[in-house]
Design an enzyme around this catalytic site. Structure first.
Site, PDB file in Angstrom:
ATOM      1  N   PRO A  96     -89.763 -29.333  57.386  1.00  0.00           N
ATOM      2  CA  PRO A  96     -89.745 -29.615  55.955  1.00  0.00           C
ATOM      3  C   PRO A  96     -90.274 -31.023  55.669  1.00  0.00           C
ATOM      4  O   PRO A  96     -90.059 -31.949  56.451  1.00  0.00           O
ATOM      5  CB  PRO A  96     -88.259 -29.537  55.584  1.00  0.00           C
ATOM      6  CG  PRO A  96     -87.595 -28.823  56.698  1.00  0.00           C
ATOM      7  CD  PRO A  96     -88.416 -29.101  57.916  1.00  0.00           C
ATOM      8  N   GLY A  98     -91.333 -33.612  52.008  1.00  0.00           N
ATOM      9  CA  GLY A  98     -91.366 -33.756  50.567  1.00  0.00           C
ATOM     10  C   GLY A  98     -92.382 -34.808  50.187  1.00  0.00           C
ATOM     11  O   GLY A  98     -93.089 -35.340  51.047  1.00  0.00           O
ATOM     12  N   CYS A  99     -92.432 -35.130  48.899  1.00  0.00           N
ATOM     13  CA  CYS A  99     -93.414 -36.092  48.410  1.00  0.00           C
ATOM     14  C   CYS A  99     -92.929 -36.649  47.079  1.00  0.00           C
ATOM     15  O   CYS A  99     -92.465 -35.895  46.230  1.00  0.00           O
ATOM     16  CB  CYS A  99     -94.762 -35.395  48.223  1.00  0.00           C
ATOM     17  SG  CYS A  99     -96.062 -36.462  47.615  1.00  0.00           S
ATOM     18  N   HIS A 141     -99.945 -36.412  56.103  1.00  0.00           N
ATOM     19  CA  HIS A 141     -99.535 -36.270  54.707  1.00  0.00           C
ATOM     20  C   HIS A 141    -100.296 -37.274  53.833  1.00  0.00           C
ATOM     21  O   HIS A 141    -100.854 -36.908  52.796  1.00  0.00           O
ATOM     22  CB  HIS A 141     -98.019 -36.484  54.600  1.00  0.00           C
ATOM     23  CG  HIS A 141     -97.479 -36.349  53.223  1.00  0.00           C
ATOM     24  ND1 HIS A 141     -96.732 -35.260  52.838  1.00  0.00           N
ATOM     25  CD2 HIS A 141     -97.552 -37.163  52.138  1.00  0.00           C
ATOM     26  CE1 HIS A 141     -96.378 -35.415  51.564  1.00  0.00           C
ATOM     27  NE2 HIS A 141     -96.866 -36.575  51.127  1.00  0.00           N
ATOM     28  N   GLU A 142    -100.321 -38.535  54.259  1.00  0.00           N
ATOM     29  CA  GLU A 142    -100.999 -39.569  53.464  1.00  0.00           C
ATOM     30  C   GLU A 142    -102.513 -39.381  53.462  1.00  0.00           C
ATOM     31  O   GLU A 142    -103.171 -39.607  52.446  1.00  0.00           O
ATOM     32  CB  GLU A 142    -100.611 -40.963  53.947  1.00  0.00           C
ATOM     33  CG  GLU A 142     -99.139 -41.294  53.769  1.00  0.00           C
ATOM     34  CD  GLU A 142     -98.593 -41.032  52.372  1.00  0.00           C
ATOM     35  OE1 GLU A 142     -99.319 -41.239  51.377  1.00  0.00           O
ATOM     36  OE2 GLU A 142     -97.431 -40.594  52.274  1.00  0.00           O
ATOM     37  N   HIS A 145    -103.507 -36.985  50.806  1.00  0.00           N
ATOM     38  CA  HIS A 145    -103.569 -37.568  49.459  1.00  0.00           C
ATOM     39  C   HIS A 145    -104.939 -38.175  49.173  1.00  0.00           C
ATOM     40  O   HIS A 145    -105.437 -38.090  48.053  1.00  0.00           O
ATOM     41  CB  HIS A 145    -102.498 -38.645  49.281  1.00  0.00           C
ATOM     42  CG  HIS A 145    -101.167 -38.109  48.920  1.00  0.00           C
ATOM     43  ND1 HIS A 145    -100.932 -37.376  47.774  1.00  0.00           N
ATOM     44  CD2 HIS A 145     -99.971 -38.203  49.554  1.00  0.00           C
ATOM     45  CE1 HIS A 145     -99.656 -37.047  47.716  1.00  0.00           C
ATOM     46  NE2 HIS A 145     -99.048 -37.528  48.795  1.00  0.00           N
TER      47      HIS A 145
END
Length: 170
Positions: A96, A98-99, A141-142, A145
């Site tokens: 899992p 989140g953001c 994740h970054e 973006h």
């Protein structure tokens, strides 16, 4: 902004007040929000700048079994400008995540086990880092973006949950 590809930063501008202020803002917001990474598009700036940090305190807030299974590892502040990433271990690990851009939700997201990131640091110097486990997840994740992607684009939709239900139901 979150769905657009971020622009490269002219290396000659890294030491300018504008870029240095952006970096300080990213670090300040990341720490205030108690998150482990933040990219410039998340604060409304369409540039390829990201910051990451997983402190000892954050690490210690996790149960030892979680630390082991998710391969958590603390690391000091990392700043990358115009980063590139390559996969070191293409094994897929799902956990899992989140953001802050989609606050209050989480979902299981598949990510590569190990990656390397390279770019320019806040001083205008070339820098690189190899990471595996949780730090590798943060990098991916970054990096997403900066390409206009969110974790919800890669998540297992059946795992998407509101993380605030317990707060709301108390």
């Amino acid at each position: 902004m979150l769905r657009s590809q971020a622009a490269l930063v002219d290396p000659a501008h890294i030491t300018t007040t504008e870029i240095q202020t952006l970096i300080r803002t990213l670090v300040k917001v990341m720490r205030r929000m108690e998150c482990v990474g933040l990219s410039a598009p998340q604060v409304g700036v369409p540039l390829q700048v990201l910051v990451m940090e997983f402190t000892e305190s954050m690490y210690n807030q996790n149960d030892p079994s979680v630390r082991e299974v998710r391969e958590l590892a603390p690391f000091s502040l990392k700043v990358f400008i115009n980063p590139t990433m390559r996969v070191l271990d293409s094994s897929i690990v799902s956990f899992p995540e989140g953001c802050e851009s989609i606050s209050g939700f989480s979902a299981v997201v598949p990510r590569y086990q190990a990656v390397a990131i390279a770019g320019i640091n806040e001083n205008g110097e070339n820098t690189s880092w190899q990471a595996r486990g949780w730090p590798a997840r943060i990098i991916q994740h970054e990096m997403d973006h900066l390409q206009g992607h969110l974790y919800i684009d890669k998540m297992d939709s059946r795992s998407f949950v509101n993380t605030r239900w317990m707060e709301l139901n108390e």
